[in-house]
Design a protein around this motif. Structure first.
Motif, PDB file in Angstrom:
ATOM      1  N   GLU A   1       0.829  -1.205   0.000  1.00 13.12           N
ATOM      2  CA  GLU A   1       0.000   0.000   0.000  1.00 13.12           C
ATOM      3  C   GLU A   1       0.867   1.261   0.000  1.00 13.12           C
ATOM      4  O   GLU A   1       0.528   2.254  -0.648  1.00 13.12           O
ATOM      5  CB  GLU A   1      -0.919  -0.001   1.214  1.00 13.12           C
ATOM      6  CG  GLU A   1      -2.019  -1.046   1.174  1.00 13.12           C
ATOM      7  CD  GLU A   1      -2.979  -0.907   2.334  1.00 13.12           C
ATOM      8  OE1 GLU A   1      -3.749   0.079   2.345  1.00 13.12           O
ATOM      9  OE2 GLU A   1      -2.972  -1.772   3.223  1.00 13.12           O
ATOM     10  N   ILE A   2       1.984   1.203   0.710  1.00 11.49           N
ATOM     11  CA  ILE A   2       2.894   2.359   0.728  1.00 11.49           C
ATOM     12  C   ILE A   2       3.543   2.538  -0.646  1.00 11.49           C
ATOM     13  O   ILE A   2       3.629   3.663  -1.165  1.00 11.49           O
ATOM     14  CB  ILE A   2       3.965   2.185   1.821  1.00 11.49           C
ATOM     15  CG1 ILE A   2       3.306   2.237   3.208  1.00 11.49           C
ATOM     16  CG2 ILE A   2       5.041   3.261   1.706  1.00 11.49           C
ATOM     17  CD1 ILE A   2       4.244   1.907   4.353  1.00 11.49           C
ATOM     18  N   ILE A   3       3.973   1.446  -1.255  1.00 12.37           N
ATOM     19  CA  ILE A   3       4.580   1.519  -2.590  1.00 12.37           C
ATOM     20  C   ILE A   3       3.578   2.070  -3.595  1.00 12.37           C
ATOM     21  O   ILE A   3       3.932   2.832  -4.509  1.00 12.37           O
ATOM     22  CB  ILE A   3       5.096   0.128  -3.004  1.00 12.37           C
ATOM     23  CG1 ILE A   3       6.278  -0.281  -2.105  1.00 12.37           C
ATOM     24  CG2 ILE A   3       5.529   0.102  -4.465  1.00 12.37           C
ATOM     25  CD1 ILE A   3       6.716  -1.726  -2.268  1.00 12.37           C
ATOM     26  N   LEU A   4       2.304   1.727  -3.418  1.00 14.55           N
ATOM     27  CA  LEU A   4       1.243   2.192  -4.315  1.00 14.55           C
ATOM     28  C   LEU A   4       1.133   3.713  -4.330  1.00 14.55           C
ATOM     29  O   LEU A   4       0.683   4.308  -5.315  1.00 14.55           O
ATOM     30  CB  LEU A   4      -0.096   1.562  -3.903  1.00 14.55           C
ATOM     31  CG  LEU A   4      -1.336   1.936  -4.708  1.00 14.55           C
ATOM     32  CD1 LEU A   4      -1.226   1.425  -6.150  1.00 14.55           C
ATOM     33  CD2 LEU A   4      -2.585   1.366  -4.044  1.00 14.55           C
ATOM     34  N   ARG A   5       1.554   4.379  -3.267  1.00 16.18           N
ATOM     35  CA  ARG A   5       1.485   5.839  -3.221  1.00 16.18           C
ATOM     36  C   ARG A   5       2.427   6.483  -4.240  1.00 16.18           C
ATOM     37  O   ARG A   5       2.253   7.644  -4.606  1.00 16.18           O
ATOM     38  CB  ARG A   5       1.838   6.335  -1.816  1.00 16.18           C
ATOM     39  CG  ARG A   5       0.878   5.875  -0.738  1.00 16.18           C
ATOM     40  CD  ARG A   5       1.341   6.341   0.629  1.00 16.18           C
ATOM     41  NE  ARG A   5       0.591   5.686   1.698  1.00 16.18           N
ATOM     42  CZ  ARG A   5       0.893   5.798   2.989  1.00 16.18           C
ATOM     43  NH1 ARG A   5       1.921   6.548   3.357  1.00 16.18           N
ATOM     44  NH2 ARG A   5       0.181   5.160   3.893  1.00 16.18           N
ATOM     45  N   GLU A   6       3.418   5.716  -4.685  1.00 15.91           N
ATOM     46  CA  GLU A   6       4.400   6.244  -5.623  1.00 15.91           C
ATOM     47  C   GLU A   6       4.276   5.678  -7.037  1.00 15.91           C
ATOM     48  O   GLU A   6       4.813   6.243  -7.977  1.00 15.91           O
ATOM     49  CB  GLU A   6       5.827   5.961  -5.104  1.00 15.91           C
ATOM     50  CG  GLU A   6       6.139   6.581  -3.756  1.00 15.91           C
ATOM     51  CD  GLU A   6       6.222   8.106  -3.822  1.00 15.91           C
ATOM     52  OE1 GLU A   6       6.362   8.652  -4.926  1.00 15.91           O
ATOM     53  OE2 GLU A   6       6.156   8.745  -2.754  1.00 15.91           O
ATOM     54  N   THR A   7       3.591   4.550  -7.190  1.00  8.51           N
ATOM     55  CA  THR A   7       3.475   3.929  -8.507  1.00  8.51           C
ATOM     56  C   THR A   7       2.217   3.063  -8.579  1.00  8.51           C
ATOM     57  O   THR A   7       1.866   2.416  -7.583  1.00  8.51           O
ATOM     58  CB  THR A   7       4.708   3.064  -8.836  1.00  8.51           C
ATOM     59  OG1 THR A   7       4.553   2.495 -10.144  1.00  8.51           O
ATOM     60  CG2 THR A   7       4.894   1.940  -7.816  1.00  8.51           C
ATOM     61  N   PRO A   8       1.543   3.031  -9.724  1.00 11.40           N
ATOM     62  CA  PRO A   8       0.392   2.133  -9.860  1.00 11.40           C
ATOM     63  C   PRO A   8       0.800   0.712 -10.217  1.00 11.40           C
ATOM     64  O   PRO A   8      -0.050  -0.174 -10.232  1.00 11.40           O
ATOM     65  CB  PRO A   8      -0.399   2.768 -11.008  1.00 11.40           C
ATOM     66  CG  PRO A   8       0.647   3.388 -11.867  1.00 11.40           C
ATOM     67  CD  PRO A   8       1.696   3.904 -10.912  1.00 11.40           C
ATOM     68  N   TYR A   9       2.089   0.517 -10.481  1.00  9.52           N
ATOM     69  CA  TYR A   9       2.528  -0.795 -10.967  1.00  9.52           C
ATOM     70  C   TYR A   9       2.789  -1.746  -9.797  1.00  9.52           C
ATOM     71  O   TYR A   9       3.902  -2.237  -9.568  1.00  9.52           O
ATOM     72  CB  TYR A   9       3.764  -0.639 -11.856  1.00  9.52           C
ATOM     73  CG  TYR A   9       3.538   0.341 -12.983  1.00  9.52           C
ATOM     74  CD1 TYR A   9       2.466   0.168 -13.877  1.00  9.52           C
ATOM     75  CD2 TYR A   9       4.352   1.450 -13.143  1.00  9.52           C
ATOM     76  CE1 TYR A   9       2.230   1.081 -14.899  1.00  9.52           C
ATOM     77  CE2 TYR A   9       4.123   2.361 -14.167  1.00  9.52           C
ATOM     78  CZ  TYR A   9       3.065   2.169 -15.037  1.00  9.52           C
ATOM     79  OH  TYR A   9       2.826   3.063 -16.043  1.00  9.52           O
ATOM     80  N   VAL A  10       1.713  -1.972  -9.043  1.00  9.15           N
ATOM     81  CA  VAL A  10       1.736  -2.833  -7.855  1.00  9.15           C
ATOM     82  C   VAL A  10       0.524  -3.750  -7.916  1.00  9.15           C
ATOM     83  O   VAL A  10      -0.585  -3.296  -8.206  1.00  9.15           O
ATOM     84  CB  VAL A  10       1.673  -2.008  -6.551  1.00  9.15           C
ATOM     85  CG1 VAL A  10       1.808  -2.917  -5.341  1.00  9.15           C
ATOM     86  CG2 VAL A  10       2.737  -0.929  -6.537  1.00  9.15           C
ATOM     87  N   THR A  11       0.710  -5.034  -7.636  1.00 13.21           N
ATOM     88  CA  THR A  11      -0.403  -5.977  -7.617  1.00 13.21           C
ATOM     89  C   THR A  11      -0.390  -6.770  -6.318  1.00 13.21           C
ATOM     90  O   THR A  11       0.528  -6.657  -5.515  1.00 13.21           O
ATOM     91  CB  THR A  11      -0.325  -6.955  -8.802  1.00 13.21           C
ATOM     92  OG1 THR A  11       0.925  -7.652  -8.736  1.00 13.21           O
ATOM     93  CG2 THR A  11      -0.430  -6.232 -10.135  1.00 13.21           C
ATOM     94  N   GLY A  12      -1.429  -7.601  -6.139  1.00 15.64           N
ATOM     95  CA  GLY A  12      -1.516  -8.389  -4.917  1.00 15.64           C
ATOM     96  C   GLY A  12      -1.851  -7.547  -3.704  1.00 15.64           C
ATOM     97  O   GLY A  12      -1.473  -7.875  -2.580  1.00 15.64           O
TER      98      GLY A  12
END
Length: 369
Positions: free
Chosen positions: A124-135
């Motif tokens: 969720e934290i990584i998602l704040r910087e990039t949309p290229y996150v899954t799972g």
């Protein structure tokens, strides 16, 4: 051998080194092949002994993801990332966000997900910087914890191994020795027990094994004793590198089929299994349920559809076993050959596939924060 020489020898497309001294980020992203689509693979955080060890791990894992995604029938390439550090002491919001910016700089060539040392909260934290996150957790209309799907794939793989060896995929009266009592095993054990199998369980933390066994009527042995258990199937669902010249001679099973990554200590150890007449289900095929589950996010996640896709691993593994037997080769080599064949075929229709890739990435871009 230099990094560039390794990349050429292994046909890697890109290796990215990410640093941010202010937050202590030292990370490596390896993209092996994007012929089939964007490179999807998790990020793991681990206190590697050396940077060389981290590089070796990320290269090996990225290549494995290419084969895993190809054999699972997904329009995805293979990649992986590692963050050097102890997740218990070195992880911070700043570090995770810096890693997210590194992922974002690749413009969707690499899509990350949870792996060892990482949690859904970290994603969720990584998602704040990039949309290229899954799972991500389910509240993001995402696939959530992949362990359920991974366990379903391993269960299908165990049945495929049994039908190849015996002509029947029934688990009634069969014995399965499960190594590990973690998230995948916690879903696999009840599936095995409901199908009528006797389950013998072990974990380095014996209390975890005893709790899981008590909940589902399994038996427990000490962690080191699991290699000596007489069973139909040995199912490694913990650490990698456990099949080697010391442990393989101790096995008293007909098949090895489990979720652990990189189960073979060395690639040539698969030949030791073949010499003993033990059928090996390639780990990068049988444990693909998780990535299949994640792939479904690109279409708007539907659990039942994802699990139907996972169930097809039964047929994929059966095809690998039959071809290996017909050609007198080990299943690992055959699985890699089949993956490379699919990638080679895809190069002929690269342009249509790129259109599909754009659609997949657009689904992720739509949630950019």
């Amino acid at each position: 051998m230099s990094v560039l020489e390794r990349m050429v020898a292994g046909s890697y497309e890109q290796v990215v080194f990410c640093t941010n001294p202010e937050v202590g980020l030292r990370a490596i992203i390896a993209i092996h092949d994007t012929t089939l689509g964007p490179a999807l693979g998790g990020v793991r955080m681990w206190p590697y002994r050396t940077e060389e060890d981290a590089l070796e791990d990320v290269l090996r894992l990225a290549r494995g993801m290419t084969y895993k995604n190809a054999l699972a029938g997904l329009d995805l390439g293979g990649g992986k990332a590692v963050i050097l550090g102890d997740p218990r002491k070195d992880k911070s919001e700043g570090l995770l966000r810096a890693f997210g910016r590194c992922v974002d700089s690749l413009g969707g060539r690499y899509v990350t997900a949870e792996d060892v040392g990482m949690t859904p909260d970290d994603m969720e934290i990584i998602l704040r910087e990039t949309p290229y996150v899954t799972g991500l957790p389910r509240e993001y209309n995402s696939s959530g914890n992949p362990s359920v799907a991974t366990a379903a794939g391993v269960f299908a793989g165990i049945r495929a191994a049994l039908v190849h060896l015996t002509g029947s995929d029934s688990l009634e009266g069969r014995t399965v020795a499960v190594q590990g009592a973690g998230s995948v095993a916690s879903h696999l054990v009840p599936l095995l027990r409901e199908a009528g199998a006797r389950v013998i369980l072990a974990d380095v933390y014996r209390e975890k094994a005893e709790a899981l066994a008590a909940a589902h009527g399994a038996e427990v042995v000490d962690a080191e004793e699991i290699y000596d258990v007489e069973a139909d199937v040995f199912s490694p669902c913990a650490l990698g590198g456990i099949l080697n010249a010391q442990t393989i001679p101790r096995l008293r099973v007909r098949a090895v089929a489990g979720s652990a990554n990189n189960q073979l200590s060395r690639p040539e150890d698969v030949e030791l299994l073949r010499q003993r007449g033990i059928l090996y289900a390639p780990d990068f095929v049988i444990n693909a349920g998780g990535v299949i589950n994640i792939f479904d996010e690109f279409m708007g996640y539907d659990e039942s559809r994802a699990l139907r896709r996972v169930s097809r691993l039964y047929d994929v593994l059966l095809a690998i076993f039959r071809r290996a037997e017909a050609e007198g080769r080990d299943p690992n080599a055959v699985a890699e050959a089949m993956a490379e064949e699919r990638i080679a075929r895809a190069r002929a229709w690269r342009k249509p596939l790129r259109a599909e890739t754009s659609r997949l990435l657009a689904a992720l871009e739509a949630r950019r924060m």
